[in-house]
Design a protein around this motif. Structure first.
Motif, mmCIF file in Angstrom:
data_model
loop_
_atom_site.group_PDB
_atom_site.id
_atom_site.type_symbol
_atom_site.label_atom_id
_atom_site.label_comp_id
_atom_site.label_asym_id
_atom_site.label_seq_id
_atom_site.Cartn_x
_atom_site.Cartn_y
_atom_site.Cartn_z
ATOM 1 N N GLY A 170 -2.121 -4.145 8.017
ATOM 2 C CA GLY A 170 -1.324 -4.509 6.852
ATOM 3 C C GLY A 170 -1.981 -4.067 5.567
ATOM 4 N N TRP A 171 -1.154 -3.870 4.560
ATOM 5 C CA TRP A 171 -1.626 -3.605 3.203
ATOM 6 C C TRP A 171 -1.211 -4.782 2.319
ATOM 7 C CZ3 TRP A 171 -4.882 0.102 1.617
ATOM 8 C CH2 TRP A 171 -5.035 1.243 2.395
ATOM 9 N N PHE A 172 -2.153 -5.242 1.554
ATOM 10 C CA PHE A 172 -1.922 -6.344 0.629
ATOM 11 C C PHE A 172 -2.441 -5.946 -0.739
ATOM 12 C CE2 PHE A 172 -0.663 -9.696 3.589
ATOM 13 C CZ PHE A 172 -1.032 -9.121 4.786
ATOM 14 N N ARG A 173 -2.003 -6.639 -1.759
ATOM 15 C CA ARG A 173 -2.517 -6.375 -3.096
ATOM 16 C C ARG A 173 -2.643 -7.690 -3.860
ATOM 17 N NH1 ARG A 173 2.725 -3.160 -5.691
ATOM 18 N NH2 ARG A 173 4.118 -4.981 -5.887
ATOM 19 N N GLN A 174 -3.557 -7.677 -4.801
ATOM 20 C CA GLN A 174 -3.758 -8.859 -5.629
ATOM 21 C C GLN A 174 -4.046 -8.418 -7.050
ATOM 22 O OE1 GLN A 174 -6.690 -11.669 -4.172
ATOM 23 N NE2 GLN A 174 -5.700 -13.326 -5.309
ATOM 24 N N ALA A 175 -3.191 -8.847 -7.946
ATOM 25 C CA ALA A 175 -3.377 -8.595 -9.364
ATOM 26 C C ALA A 175 -4.074 -9.796 -9.991
ATOM 27 C CB ALA A 175 -2.030 -8.343 -10.035
ATOM 28 N N PRO A 176 -4.747 -9.613 -11.123
ATOM 29 C CA PRO A 176 -5.442 -10.726 -11.773
ATOM 30 C C PRO A 176 -4.504 -11.900 -12.045
ATOM 31 C CG PRO A 176 -6.084 -8.659 -12.769
ATOM 32 C CD PRO A 176 -4.963 -8.344 -11.830
ATOM 33 N N GLY A 177 -4.946 -13.073 -11.636
ATOM 34 C CA GLY A 177 -4.171 -14.269 -11.884
ATOM 35 C C GLY A 177 -2.994 -14.481 -10.959
ATOM 36 N N LYS A 178 -2.844 -13.599 -9.976
ATOM 37 C CA LYS A 178 -1.719 -13.714 -9.044
ATOM 38 C C LYS A 178 -2.231 -13.891 -7.618
ATOM 39 C CE LYS A 178 1.648 -11.122 -11.763
ATOM 40 N NZ LYS A 178 2.675 -10.029 -11.723
ATOM 41 N N GLU A 179 -1.357 -14.392 -6.771
ATOM 42 C CA GLU A 179 -1.703 -14.555 -5.360
ATOM 43 C C GLU A 179 -1.668 -13.212 -4.641
ATOM 44 O OE1 GLU A 179 -0.049 -19.111 -4.635
ATOM 45 O OE2 GLU A 179 0.809 -17.427 -3.548
ATOM 46 N N ARG A 180 -2.398 -13.157 -3.537
ATOM 47 C CA ARG A 180 -2.365 -11.951 -2.722
ATOM 48 C C ARG A 180 -0.961 -11.772 -2.157
ATOM 49 N NH1 ARG A 180 -7.503 -10.501 0.907
ATOM 50 N NH2 ARG A 180 -8.328 -10.882 -1.183
ATOM 51 N N TYR B 282 -5.827 -4.090 -0.547
ATOM 52 C CA TYR B 282 -6.629 -4.360 0.634
ATOM 53 C C TYR B 282 -5.865 -3.958 1.885
ATOM 54 C CZ TYR B 282 -8.986 -7.610 -2.566
ATOM 55 O OH TYR B 282 -9.641 -8.183 -3.622
ATOM 56 N N CYS B 283 -6.581 -3.471 2.875
ATOM 57 C CA CYS B 283 -5.985 -3.345 4.195
ATOM 58 C C CYS B 283 -6.605 -4.395 5.103
ATOM 59 C CB CYS B 283 -6.138 -1.945 4.775
ATOM 60 S SG CYS B 283 -7.825 -1.372 5.045
ATOM 61 N N ALA B 284 -5.855 -4.759 6.126
ATOM 62 C CA ALA B 284 -6.283 -5.822 7.022
ATOM 63 C C ALA B 284 -5.798 -5.505 8.429
ATOM 64 C CB ALA B 284 -5.721 -7.158 6.560
ATOM 65 N N ALA B 285 -6.573 -5.938 9.401
ATOM 66 C CA ALA B 285 -6.246 -5.690 10.806
ATOM 67 C C ALA B 285 -5.971 -7.000 11.514
ATOM 68 C CB ALA B 285 -7.396 -4.953 11.482
ATOM 69 N N GLY B 286 -5.004 -6.974 12.378
ATOM 70 C CA GLY B 286 -4.674 -8.167 13.159
ATOM 71 C C GLY B 286 -3.282 -8.017 13.716
ATOM 72 N N GLY B 287 -2.458 -8.956 13.383
ATOM 73 C CA GLY B 287 -1.080 -8.854 13.855
ATOM 74 C C GLY B 287 -0.503 -10.212 14.129
ATOM 75 N N PRO B 288 0.792 -10.272 14.246
ATOM 76 C CA PRO B 288 1.762 -9.168 14.273
ATOM 77 C C PRO B 288 1.975 -8.548 12.904
ATOM 78 C CG PRO B 288 2.890 -11.261 14.289
ATOM 79 C CD PRO B 288 1.435 -11.583 14.378
ATOM 80 N N CYS B 289 2.864 -7.569 12.859
ATOM 81 C CA CYS B 289 3.155 -6.855 11.619
ATOM 82 C C CYS B 289 4.007 -7.761 10.737
ATOM 83 C CB CYS B 289 3.870 -5.542 11.927
ATOM 84 S SG CYS B 289 4.292 -4.545 10.480
ATOM 85 N N GLU B 290 3.295 -8.494 9.874
ATOM 86 C CA GLU B 290 3.961 -9.402 8.957
ATOM 87 C C GLU B 290 3.351 -9.231 7.573
ATOM 88 O OE1 GLU B 290 5.086 -13.075 11.990
ATOM 89 O OE2 GLU B 290 3.356 -13.234 10.660
ATOM 90 N N LEU B 291 4.044 -9.692 6.572
ATOM 91 C CA LEU B 291 3.562 -9.548 5.201
ATOM 92 C C LEU B 291 2.885 -10.809 4.693
ATOM 93 C CD1 LEU B 291 6.498 -7.484 3.667
ATOM 94 C CD2 LEU B 291 4.401 -6.691 4.775
ATOM 95 N N GLN B 292 2.578 -11.704 5.606
ATOM 96 C CA GLN B 292 1.783 -12.878 5.278
ATOM 97 C C GLN B 292 0.363 -12.637 5.768
ATOM 98 O OE1 GLN B 292 3.011 -15.361 3.440
ATOM 99 N NE2 GLN B 292 4.925 -14.219 3.385
ATOM 100 N N PRO B 293 -0.639 -13.057 5.013
ATOM 101 C CA PRO B 293 -2.025 -12.722 5.367
ATOM 102 C C PRO B 293 -2.605 -13.488 6.542
ATOM 103 C CG PRO B 293 -1.964 -14.082 3.395
ATOM 104 C CD PRO B 293 -0.547 -13.746 3.715
ATOM 105 N N GLY B 294 -1.958 -14.566 6.949
ATOM 106 C CA GLY B 294 -2.573 -15.445 7.929
ATOM 107 C C GLY B 294 -2.882 -14.829 9.278
ATOM 108 N N GLY B 295 -2.141 -13.827 9.681
ATOM 109 C CA GLY B 295 -2.327 -13.249 11.000
ATOM 110 C C GLY B 295 -3.380 -12.161 11.072
ATOM 111 N N TYR B 296 -4.006 -11.867 9.960
ATOM 112 C CA TYR B 296 -4.980 -10.780 9.897
ATOM 113 C C TYR B 296 -6.389 -11.369 9.828
ATOM 114 C CZ TYR B 296 -0.859 -8.007 8.918
ATOM 115 O OH TYR B 296 0.375 -7.404 8.999
ATOM 116 N N ASP B 297 -7.298 -10.832 10.642
ATOM 117 C CA ASP B 297 -8.631 -11.423 10.684
ATOM 118 C C ASP B 297 -9.743 -10.483 10.250
ATOM 119 O OD1 ASP B 297 -8.515 -11.396 14.352
ATOM 120 O OD2 ASP B 297 -8.587 -9.768 12.872
#
Length: 122
Positions: free
Chosen positions: A35-45, A95-110
């Motif tokens: 997955g790809w995630f992003r975080q801007a200053p003052g905002k959530e990932r 940020y990139c993250a590995a895990g799964g499944p392919c979702e746009l929530q960060p919880g499944g990536y470790d």
């Protein structure tokens, strides 16, 4: 766990393009998704996109759909994020993250990379 390293961030003008890379320390086929995630200053990932390593199926946030494309090279063990038609609001640490499944929530990536800065400015 895979170790991940992002690269390719930098400065782009509005309407411009950048390509981010996420290089893995081992086979990306050993994880379900990247997955790809992003975080801007003052905002959530925020989830940007993800790709299922088994078949290349992708998923995108509405804010980037049609502008960003995620792809993978399982020989190079690298996942890419091609960003076109960049907007000011795309500026963030990506940020990139590995895990799964392919979702746009960060919880499944470790496994997470350290991030790469994308700045959009005229």
């Amino acid at each position: 766990q895979l170790q991940l390293a992002e690269s390719g961030g930098g400065l782009a003008q509005p309407g411009g393009s950048l390509r981010l890379s996420c290089a893995a320390s081992g086979s990306i086929l050993d994880v379900v998704a990247i997955g790809w995630f992003r975080q801007a200053p003052g905002k959530e990932r925020e989830g940007v996109s993800c790709i299922s390593t088994s078949d290349g199926t992708t998923n995108y946030a509405g804010s980037v759909k049609g502008r960003f494309t995620t792809s993978m090279d399982n020989v190079k063990n690298t996942v890419y994020l091609q960003m076109n038609s960049l907007k000011f609001e795309d500026a963030a640490v990506y940020y990139c993250a590995a895990g799964g499944p392919c979702e746009l929530q960060p919880g499944g990536y470790d496994s997470w990379g350290q991030g790469t800065q994308v700045t959009v400015s005229s």
